[in-house]
Design an enzyme around this catalytic site. Structure first.
Site, PDB file in Angstrom:
ATOM      1  CB  CYS A   2      -0.897   0.007   1.228  1.00  0.00           C
ATOM      2  SG  CYS A   2      -1.678  -1.588   1.556  1.00  0.00           S
ATOM      3  NE  ARG A  27       3.910   1.549  -2.253  1.00  0.00           N
ATOM      4  CZ  ARG A  27       5.075   1.196  -1.731  1.00  0.00           C
ATOM      5  NH1 ARG A  27       6.191   1.699  -2.214  1.00  0.00           N
ATOM      6  NH2 ARG A  27       5.140   0.357  -0.729  1.00  0.00           N
ATOM      7  CD1 TRP A  75      -3.144  -4.497  -4.241  1.00  0.00           C
ATOM      8  CD2 TRP A  75      -2.636  -5.912  -2.586  1.00  0.00           C
ATOM      9  NE1 TRP A  75      -3.018  -5.758  -4.789  1.00  0.00           N
ATOM     10  CE2 TRP A  75      -2.704  -6.639  -3.796  1.00  0.00           C
ATOM     11  CE3 TRP A  75      -2.332  -6.588  -1.413  1.00  0.00           C
ATOM     12  CZ2 TRP A  75      -2.482  -8.003  -3.864  1.00  0.00           C
ATOM     13  CZ3 TRP A  75      -2.117  -7.958  -1.474  1.00  0.00           C
ATOM     14  CH2 TRP A  75      -2.189  -8.645  -2.689  1.00  0.00           C
ATOM     15  CG  ASN A 101       1.703   0.563   3.748  1.00  0.00           C
ATOM     16  OD1 ASN A 101       0.518   0.814   3.597  1.00  0.00           O
ATOM     17  ND2 ASN A 101       2.659   1.222   3.115  1.00  0.00           N
ATOM     18  N   GLY A 102       1.246  -3.457   5.798  1.00  0.00           N
ATOM     19  CA  GLY A 102       1.697  -4.671   6.458  1.00  0.00           C
ATOM     20  C   GLY A 102       0.529  -5.516   6.912  1.00  0.00           C
ATOM     21  CD  GLU A 482      10.468 -11.231 -16.422  1.00  0.00           C
ATOM     22  OE1 GLU A 482      10.063 -10.045 -16.438  1.00  0.00           O
ATOM     23  OE2 GLU A 482      10.322 -11.981 -15.440  1.00  0.00           O
ATOM     24  CE  LYS A 486       7.931  -7.863 -16.936  1.00  0.00           C
ATOM     25  NZ  LYS A 486       7.801  -8.738 -15.764  1.00  0.00           N
ATOM     26  CD  GLU A 489       4.233  -9.463 -13.857  1.00  0.00           C
ATOM     27  OE1 GLU A 489       4.584  -9.340 -12.676  1.00  0.00           O
ATOM     28  OE2 GLU A 489       4.948  -9.085 -14.810  1.00  0.00           O
ATOM     29  CG  HIS A 505       9.904 -35.818 -20.783  1.00  0.00           C
ATOM     30  ND1 HIS A 505      10.104 -37.182 -20.853  1.00  0.00           N
ATOM     31  CD2 HIS A 505      11.062 -35.244 -21.203  1.00  0.00           C
ATOM     32  CE1 HIS A 505      11.338 -37.421 -21.281  1.00  0.00           C
ATOM     33  NE2 HIS A 505      11.939 -36.265 -21.509  1.00  0.00           N
ATOM     34  CE  LYS A 600       7.985  -1.455 -10.007  1.00  0.00           C
ATOM     35  NZ  LYS A 600       8.288  -2.189 -11.252  1.00  0.00           N
TER      36      LYS A 600
END
Length: 605
Positions: A2, A27, A75, A101-102, A482, A486, A489, A505, A600
């Site tokens: 947050c 963020r 958030w 935050n947390g 990666e 991307k 996301e 396999h 973020k």
């Protein structure tokens, strides 16, 4: 995850706080709120709103004046996004306001005890517990009331507290979630991220875990949660406020992709030693004797940083011939790992505050390990906790999904691999070869970016896909990982990455015309093996997009990238796939800079 912003001074506080919240939107958040007061005000005034900062701004009345205030973007962790669950949270008597935050791990137990004492809760959040604990304290000072409450708390927090009876101060505290003080001219700021501060001041103080501060308009003091004074020396932020502007681009992601040639030049600048075909990395605090004593390297990161670590581990093994591997930091400390004194541990984090990585660093330090940090933010928690390390100098990255910071981190690992290699058996000739390759990177990245129009057309072809498969072998596999991340996301298209050697396999069962495959095909000693994988896919009517150094006959489309040294090719091969993800998301109308459900800076578990 947050965002916190606070101010105390003489200026009208609401516009300052709203501007700060806007600078923290990257963020990730789902609601926002603001509380203000002044020495002459009769109590605290609060406005909260589910949604974006603009929704909050629309609800702030014209007569919402004050010279002291705190604000927050939330958030959701405890309770769904709503006006009620938004921060700040205020006590029933409207005297205490807290932003947090947390996560408070023992919030459930504390809530039940408070409810048994007759306290009524308005929200579903863990933060409201802290508000009531502070409000019920009978201590004489606000500082002691906050300290008493924090002694009962288990978990992580970055908090800012206001009290109507103490309008001339803001009290803040940190344990596992960033808190940064900004020092102005007869005014003070606080934030969870320097992005909210750089417009107003470049003099900052970063709190350590277990540290608190009292802010007044003309002064601040820092101390531990036990009350012992600490010495805080301000540092100067390198980044300018303009670094957080879009600079004519439609999105921050687009801007940051195109900043990569300059960003890579920055991470190389001043570090190359042509005389000995090596690099200067003084911040490692690792002399040649220490470097030669390293028997293994373990790299820890999360998400994109973990993928950069996978590329870094391969380069360290290839150039330094030291066994190396990467592991998700979020898993590392929970498997009770064996900590070897001959192993060099490297913690990777863009923000330098990622909680899972920071917790792993603290566990390693407790067990006596040597830990280096590879981070982007100077003075961040991991940078301070580690024994040494490297800054990647990518500059501010505002988009939630990482592009330039990922690339700069991989280049930083190339520098570290070269440094370790040259202290061992890497020849002068090979050292010069790698240095020449590093110097070619900025121009080659710019060359790839010139293909944007062509990649945009490709993206429109793939935007209707419900799922995509990304494959690569050895050097190409972390690139596939990666690129898959991307796409997930930013476009919300399901994507999976797999080693090309593992197709037979299991994953071949998925191949059909509706499942496009993106294949990483570098021109190295595995070229023919990779081509064989393309044959397998084509034989099953699979659609293939290749990223390669030359046109691939079996692929439906090929993005050709310039060739560098084999060890450095993965750095370049990821660049066009950033653009592919970006333009796929754009074609689908996604919120590119702020993807749903993501943040973020991940400062909670």
């Amino acid at each position: 995850m947050c965002g916190i912003v606070g101010y105390i001074g003489k200026r009208d506080v609401a516009p300052l706080l709203l501007e700060g919240l806007q600078r923290l939107e990257y963020r990730g958040y789902d609601s926002a709120g603001i509380v203000v007061t002044s020495p002459k005000a009769a109590g605290l005034k609060m406005v909260k709103a589910k949604g974006r900062v603009r929704d909050l701004e629309a609800k702030v009345p014209a007569r919402f004046k004050g010279t002291t205030g705190i604000a927050h973007t939330r958030w959701a962790t405890h309770g769904a996004p709503s006006d009620v669950n938004a921060h700040p949270h205020m006590s029933a008597d409207q005297k205490v306001a807290v932003v947090h935050n947390g996560i408070i791990d023992n919030a459930g137990d504390l809530r039940r005890k408070l409810e048994a004492d007759g306290v009524e809760f308005l929200s579903e959040t863990d933060t409201e517990v802290l508000v009531h604990l502070i409000a019920r304290s009978q201590a004489e000072t606000l500082e002691e009331r906050v300290r008493q409450a924090l002694r009962l708390i288990e978990g992580t927090y970055g908090i800012a507290v206001m009290h109507a009876d103490f309008p001339e101060r803001i009290v803040v505290a940190r344990n596992g979630s960033p808190v940064v003080l900004g020092i102005g001219d007869k005014e003070m700021f606080v934030a969870s991220d320097i992005a909210a501060l750089v417009t107003h001041t470049r003099q900052i103080v970063t709190l350590d875990d277990g540290e608190m501060a009292t802010l007044k308009a003309d002064d601040f003091r820092t101390y531990t949660t036990e009350g012992t004074r600490t010495t805080a020396e301000p540092t100067t932020v390198e980044w300018e406020a303009e670094s957080y502007d879009m600079g004519g681009h439609d999105t921050y992601m687009h801007k940051e992709i195109f900043e990569q040639p300059d960003a890579v030049d920055r991470v190389l600048r001043g570090r190359i030693d042509d005389r000995f075909s090596t690099v200067h990395l003084g911040g490692l605090n690792l002399d040649a004797r220490d470097a030669r004593a390293v028997r293994r390297v373990k790299i820890l990161g999360c998400g994109t940083s973990y993928h950069a670590g996978m590329i870094g581990a391969q380069m360290i093994e290839e150039l330094a011939r030291i066994p190396a591997d990467a592991e998700p930091a979020s898993e590392f400390r929970y498997r009770n790992p064996v900590v070897d004194p001959d192993t060099l541990y490297i913690a990777v984090s863009q923000s330098g505050e990622t909680y899972d990585v920071l917790a792993a660093v603290q566990e390693l330090k407790r067990k006596g390990a040597r830990v280096l940090g590879v981070v982007n933010v100077v003075g961040s928690a991991i940078a301070r906790e580690a024994d040494g390390g490297m800054y990647v100098h990518a500059g501010p990255e505002v988009c939630v999904v990482s592009t330039k910071c990922f690339t700069n981190t991989t280049v930083a690992f190339a520098l570290l691999a070269l440094h370790l290699g040259r202290t061992r058996d890497l020849s002068v000739r090979d050292g010069k070869r790698v240095i020449d390759g590093l110097r070619r990177l900025p121009a080659q990245i710019a060359e790839i970016l010139e293909q944007e129009a062509e990649i945009e057309k490709l993206a429109k072809e793939y935007a209707d896909a419900r799922s995509m498969l990304f494959i690569g072998r050895v050097r190409g596999y972390p690139v596939a990982r990666e690129a898959s991340l991307k796409l997930k996301e930013v476009s919300y298209i399901h994507a999976e990455a797999y080693p090309a050697s593992e197709l037979k396999h299991g994953p071949l069962a998925l191949i059909e015309p509706a499942l496009p495959t993106v294949a990483i095909v570098p021109d190295d000693d595995l070229l023919e093996k990779n081509r064989a994988a393309l044959e397998e896919i084509k034989a099953r009517s699979g659609k293939i997009l290749a990223v390669a150094h030359q046109h691939q006959e079996k692929a439906d489309r090929t993005i050709v990238v310039p060739k560098n040294e084999d060890e450095l090719d993965p750095i370049l091969m990821g660049i066009p796939l950033q653009l592919l993800a970006y333009h796929t998301a754009k074609a689908l109308g996604r919120d590119i800079d702020k993807p749903r459900n993501l943040a973020k800076s991940v400062t909670v578990e």
